[in-house]
Design an enzyme around this catalytic site. Structure first.
Site, PDB file in Angstrom:
ATOM      1  N   PHE A 109       0.796  -1.217   0.032  1.00 55.21           N
ATOM      2  CA  PHE A 109       0.061   0.135   0.042  1.00 55.21           C
ATOM      3  C   PHE A 109       0.764   1.193   0.117  1.00 55.21           C
ATOM      4  O   PHE A 109       1.836   1.380   0.719  1.00 55.21           O
ATOM      5  CB  PHE A 109      -0.840   0.086   1.100  1.00 55.21           C
ATOM      6  CG  PHE A 109      -2.232  -0.962   1.049  1.00 55.21           C
ATOM      7  CD1 PHE A 109      -1.928  -2.537   1.230  1.00 55.21           C
ATOM      8  CD2 PHE A 109      -3.350  -0.498   0.933  1.00 55.21           C
ATOM      9  CE1 PHE A 109      -2.975  -3.219   0.972  1.00 55.21           C
ATOM     10  CE2 PHE A 109      -4.563  -1.289   0.718  1.00 55.21           C
ATOM     11  CZ  PHE A 109      -4.219  -2.685   0.808  1.00 55.21           C
ATOM     12  N   ALA A 110       0.618   2.313  -0.973  1.00 56.60           N
ATOM     13  CA  ALA A 110       1.292   3.475  -0.955  1.00 56.60           C
ATOM     14  C   ALA A 110       0.028   4.470  -1.088  1.00 56.60           C
ATOM     15  O   ALA A 110      -0.063   4.876  -2.180  1.00 56.60           O
ATOM     16  CB  ALA A 110       2.074   3.631  -2.372  1.00 56.60           C
ATOM     17  N   GLY A 170      -1.193   8.418  -0.097  1.00 59.44           N
ATOM     18  CA  GLY A 170      -0.750   9.582   0.445  1.00 59.44           C
ATOM     19  C   GLY A 170       0.692   9.921   0.227  1.00 59.44           C
ATOM     20  O   GLY A 170       1.098   9.231  -0.728  1.00 59.44           O
ATOM     21  N   TYR A 225       3.027   8.156   1.361  1.00 64.72           N
ATOM     22  CA  TYR A 225       3.737   6.828   1.452  1.00 64.72           C
ATOM     23  C   TYR A 225       4.093   6.455   0.157  1.00 64.72           C
ATOM     24  O   TYR A 225       4.971   5.269  -0.105  1.00 64.72           O
ATOM     25  CB  TYR A 225       3.441   5.837   2.039  1.00 64.72           C
ATOM     26  CG  TYR A 225       3.114   5.792   3.676  1.00 64.72           C
ATOM     27  CD1 TYR A 225       2.715   6.903   4.364  1.00 64.72           C
ATOM     28  CD2 TYR A 225       3.733   4.862   4.264  1.00 64.72           C
ATOM     29  CE1 TYR A 225       2.930   7.064   5.620  1.00 64.72           C
ATOM     30  CE2 TYR A 225       3.877   4.917   5.822  1.00 64.72           C
ATOM     31  CZ  TYR A 225       3.444   6.030   6.442  1.00 64.72           C
ATOM     32  OH  TYR A 225       3.392   6.139   7.692  1.00 64.72           O
ATOM     33  N   ASP A 265       4.684  -3.973   4.240  1.00 59.88           N
ATOM     34  CA  ASP A 265       4.774  -2.503   4.454  1.00 59.88           C
ATOM     35  C   ASP A 265       5.679  -2.003   3.250  1.00 59.88           C
ATOM     36  O   ASP A 265       6.662  -2.410   2.797  1.00 59.88           O
ATOM     37  CB  ASP A 265       5.383  -2.245   5.776  1.00 59.88           C
ATOM     38  CG  ASP A 265       4.191  -1.956   6.894  1.00 59.88           C
ATOM     39  OD1 ASP A 265       3.454  -2.510   6.648  1.00 59.88           O
ATOM     40  OD2 ASP A 265       4.690  -1.301   7.753  1.00 59.88           O
ATOM     41  N   PRO A 280      10.713  -7.019  15.377  1.00 61.35           N
ATOM     42  CA  PRO A 280      12.004  -6.595  15.804  1.00 61.35           C
ATOM     43  C   PRO A 280      12.074  -5.819  16.996  1.00 61.35           C
ATOM     44  O   PRO A 280      12.957  -5.999  17.787  1.00 61.35           O
ATOM     45  CB  PRO A 280      12.789  -5.895  14.723  1.00 61.35           C
ATOM     46  CG  PRO A 280      11.516  -5.139  14.227  1.00 61.35           C
ATOM     47  CD  PRO A 280      10.255  -6.020  14.113  1.00 61.35           C
ATOM     48  N   GLY A 281      11.003  -5.258  17.417  1.00 62.39           N
ATOM     49  CA  GLY A 281      11.160  -4.450  18.652  1.00 62.39           C
ATOM     50  C   GLY A 281      10.880  -5.323  19.955  1.00 62.39           C
ATOM     51  O   GLY A 281      11.128  -4.809  21.160  1.00 62.39           O
ATOM     52  N   TYR A 282      10.293  -6.610  19.836  1.00 62.52           N
ATOM     53  CA  TYR A 282      10.144  -7.494  21.103  1.00 62.52           C
ATOM     54  C   TYR A 282      10.659  -8.676  21.385  1.00 62.52           C
ATOM     55  O   TYR A 282      10.090  -9.454  22.207  1.00 62.52           O
ATOM     56  CB  TYR A 282       8.465  -7.335  20.888  1.00 62.52           C
ATOM     57  CG  TYR A 282       7.862  -6.063  21.152  1.00 62.52           C
ATOM     58  CD1 TYR A 282       7.588  -5.221  22.380  1.00 62.52           C
ATOM     59  CD2 TYR A 282       7.348  -5.163  19.961  1.00 62.52           C
ATOM     60  CE1 TYR A 282       7.184  -4.159  22.515  1.00 62.52           C
ATOM     61  CE2 TYR A 282       6.686  -4.042  20.031  1.00 62.52           C
ATOM     62  CZ  TYR A 282       6.801  -3.402  21.190  1.00 62.52           C
ATOM     63  OH  TYR A 282       6.028  -2.154  21.465  1.00 62.52           O
ATOM     64  N   GLU A 318      -2.618  -4.726  13.655  1.00 64.76           N
ATOM     65  CA  GLU A 318      -1.549  -5.625  14.327  1.00 64.76           C
ATOM     66  C   GLU A 318      -2.066  -6.221  15.641  1.00 64.76           C
ATOM     67  O   GLU A 318      -1.693  -7.419  15.839  1.00 64.76           O
ATOM     68  CB  GLU A 318      -0.226  -4.866  14.417  1.00 64.76           C
ATOM     69  CG  GLU A 318       0.827  -5.590  14.916  1.00 64.76           C
ATOM     70  CD  GLU A 318       2.189  -4.535  14.994  1.00 64.76           C
ATOM     71  OE1 GLU A 318       2.877  -4.461  14.072  1.00 64.76           O
ATOM     72  OE2 GLU A 318       2.272  -3.959  16.002  1.00 64.76           O
TER      73      GLU A 318
HETATM   74  N1  UDP Z   1       0.467   3.537   4.723  1.00 61.05           N
HETATM   75  C1  UDP Z   1       0.057   4.384   3.694  1.00 61.05           C
HETATM   76  N2  UDP Z   1      -0.219   5.461   3.845  1.00 61.05           N
HETATM   77  C2  UDP Z   1      -0.171   6.210   5.327  1.00 61.05           C
HETATM   78  C3  UDP Z   1      -0.184   5.262   6.262  1.00 61.05           C
HETATM   79  C4  UDP Z   1       0.042   4.061   6.108  1.00 61.05           C
HETATM   80  O1  UDP Z   1       0.349   3.734   2.464  1.00 61.05           O
HETATM   81  O2  UDP Z   1      -0.657   7.334   5.260  1.00 61.05           O
HETATM   82  C5  UDP Z   1       0.552   2.043   4.555  1.00 61.05           C
HETATM   83  C6  UDP Z   1       1.955   1.631   4.042  1.00 61.05           C
HETATM   84  O3  UDP Z   1       1.947   0.443   3.123  1.00 61.05           O
HETATM   85  C7  UDP Z   1       2.667   1.421   5.660  1.00 61.05           C
HETATM   86  C8  UDP Z   1       1.563   0.554   6.183  1.00 61.05           C
HETATM   87  O4  UDP Z   1       0.303   1.152   5.677  1.00 61.05           O
HETATM   88  O5  UDP Z   1       3.846   0.865   5.082  1.00 61.05           O
HETATM   89  C9  UDP Z   1       1.932   0.675   7.721  1.00 61.05           C
HETATM   90  O6  UDP Z   1       1.759   1.919   8.210  1.00 61.05           O
HETATM   91  P1  UDP Z   1       3.146   2.569   8.882  1.00 61.05           P
HETATM   92  O7  UDP Z   1       4.389   1.974   8.017  1.00 61.05           O
HETATM   93  O8  UDP Z   1       3.325   3.990   9.052  1.00 61.05           O
HETATM   94  O9  UDP Z   1       3.372   1.979  10.155  1.00 61.05           O
HETATM   95  P2  UDP Z   1       4.398   1.541  11.167  1.00 61.05           P
HETATM   96  O10 UDP Z   1       5.086   0.486  10.230  1.00 61.05           O
HETATM   97  O11 UDP Z   1       5.338   2.732  11.355  1.00 61.05           O
HETATM   98  O12 UDP Z   1       3.884   1.039  12.404  1.00 61.05           O
HETATM   99 MN    MN Z   2       6.029   0.359   8.260  1.00 59.55          MN
END
Ligand code: UDP
Ligand code: MN
Length: 377
Positions: free
Chosen positions: A140-141, A143, A145, A230, A253-255, A322
């Site tokens: 997903f991309a 906005g 992203y 992601d 990786p954080g936990y 999540e």
């Molecule tokens: N995403 C997006 N636009 C946004 C927010 C999220 O496309 O404005 C999608 C994108 O693929 C991103 C995923 O949702 O990799 C998860 O969000 P994010 O990476 O911000 O979460 P994090 O990994 O920081 O918890």
């Molecule tokens: Mn992410």
């Protein structure tokens, strides 16, 4: 119930014998014959009902959902094929005594945890490459992203499922900003338009619903396996067929160094993502989910339904999809687990356990890329 079933079965059997006798000329009235056929039909349908009741009990547990989707490729190679390895392939002999010792490489339910040194890429490739698998990859991309797409795609072409047929499904509201990246033969892109949103939580969560729909409309007919990744990430090392399995999750990786009381599970019983204190395996990252298309469909459908049920009750789980994913995977155990090599974070220093970083989340300026900011972990 068992006695009842046995009696019915005996009656059915005797009835069939009688009918055969009748057909062969034993003298009985046809009225009596029809009566017995009707009784037999009733008995047969009762068996059906008993069976359906069992199915309904499983459905309540969410373990036996009927899939409306037609998975065209489900009977092909990946599910049923032998793991054929060519004769004459020379490789380092596996040992039953020597292997990785500073990490755990198998779960208590005997699913492998994939770390460098637990598999031989040569053997894995020799088994899986001839299967001609179709690998769907959703990203997903939405906005801002969209800016992460180029690096994601370019590095995926170098490291992700190299020599496999990969079909990227890019979900975006900015089609015109999708970069033209040169793809290897057999790999292609489909752009799926999606709406934008003012909340990053919604964009992240709605992936479940959109992946579910895309599987039902298209991916279910085309792919053997699916990866949902992601976009704010880059590949740095091999990500190959060692990651294929029925239901694949990745350790966050954080936990991975913590015990479950420190996991950010949803702890409010009012949410459908609730996990009671004292329970937990690993904390799984929402940035990578994979498996057979059918199994990932089931997972996305579950998460989508739970997210919607929470929304109807005006509650949002701690880490949205999540959190629901972690609940699902606690009670529906994954068949393979990817170590944090497959989901790292650029800001984290490499350490002894992680000998190679294969896929890592880039450092991002949350205030700059997210429509509404909330710094995480
Ligand atoms: N995403 C997006 N636009 C946004 C927010 C999220 O496309 O404005 C999608 C994108 O693929 C991103 C995923 O949702 O990799 C998860 O969000 P994010 O990476 O911000 O979460 P994090 O990994 O920081 O918890
Ligand atoms: Mn992410």
């Amino acid at each position: 119930m068992l006695l009842c079933k046995s009696l019915l079965f005996t009656y059915m059997f005797l009835g069939i014998v009688d009918i055969i006798a009748d057909v062969h000329g034993v003298n009985q009235s046809s009225f009596y014959l029809i009566f017995r056929v009707l009784v037999l039909t009733y008995c047969y349908s009762s068996f059906g009902e008993v069976k359906n009741k069992d199915v309904r009990i499983l459905e309540v547990l969410g373990l036996c959902q009927q899939d409306p989707v037609n998975f065209r490729r489900e009977n092909c190679s990946c599910r049923t094929r032998d793991m054929l390895s060519p004769q004459g392939l020379l490789y380092k002999q596996p040992s039953v005594l020597k292997g990785r010792t500073n990490v755990v490489t198998v779960t208590p339910w005997l699913a492998p945890i994939v770390w460098e040194g637990t598999f031989n890429p040569l053997i894995v490739d020799s088994i899986y490459k001839p299967m001609h698998l179709s690998i769907a990859t959703t990203v997903f991309a939405v906005g801002k992203y969209v800016r992460f797409l180029r690096d994601f795609l370019e590095t995926a072409e170098k490291h992700f499922m190299v020599d496999f047929k990969v079909h990227y499904y890019i979900f975006t509201d900015r089609r015109e900003d999708v970069p033209a990246v040169v793809l290897a033969p057999g790999r292609n892109v489909t752009i799926i338009p999606v709406p934008g949103s003012n909340r990053w939580q919604e964009i992240s969560s709605r992936r479940m619903e959109m992946i579910q729909t895309a599987i039902e409309n298209q991916i279910g007919k085309e792919a053997d396996y699916i990866f949902c990744l992601d976009v704010d990430t880059k590949f740095h090392g091999r990500w190959g067929a060692e990651t294929l399995s029925r239901l694949v999750a990745t350790i966050h990786p954080g936990y991975y160094e913590h015990t479950h009381e420190h996991y950010p599970y949803e702890r409010r019983p009012a949410s459908r993502a609730y996990i009671p204190a004292g329970e937990g395996d690993y904390y799984y990252g929402g940035a990578t989910i994979a498996g057979y298309v059918r199994d990932v469909h089931k997972l996305t459908k579950y998460c989508r339904e739970q997210l919607e049920a929470d929304a109807a009750n005006s509650i949002e789980a701690a880490w949205q999809e999540e959190s629901h994913l972690n609940r699902y995977l606690l009670y529906n155990k994954p068949t393979k687990i990817l170590s944090p090599e497959y989901l790292w974070q650029d800001f984290k220093a490499k350490n002894n356990e992680v000998q190679i970083i294969r896929f890592s989340q880039v450092n991002k300026n949350y205030a700059e890329v997210r429509p509404n900011v909330k710094k995480r972990k």
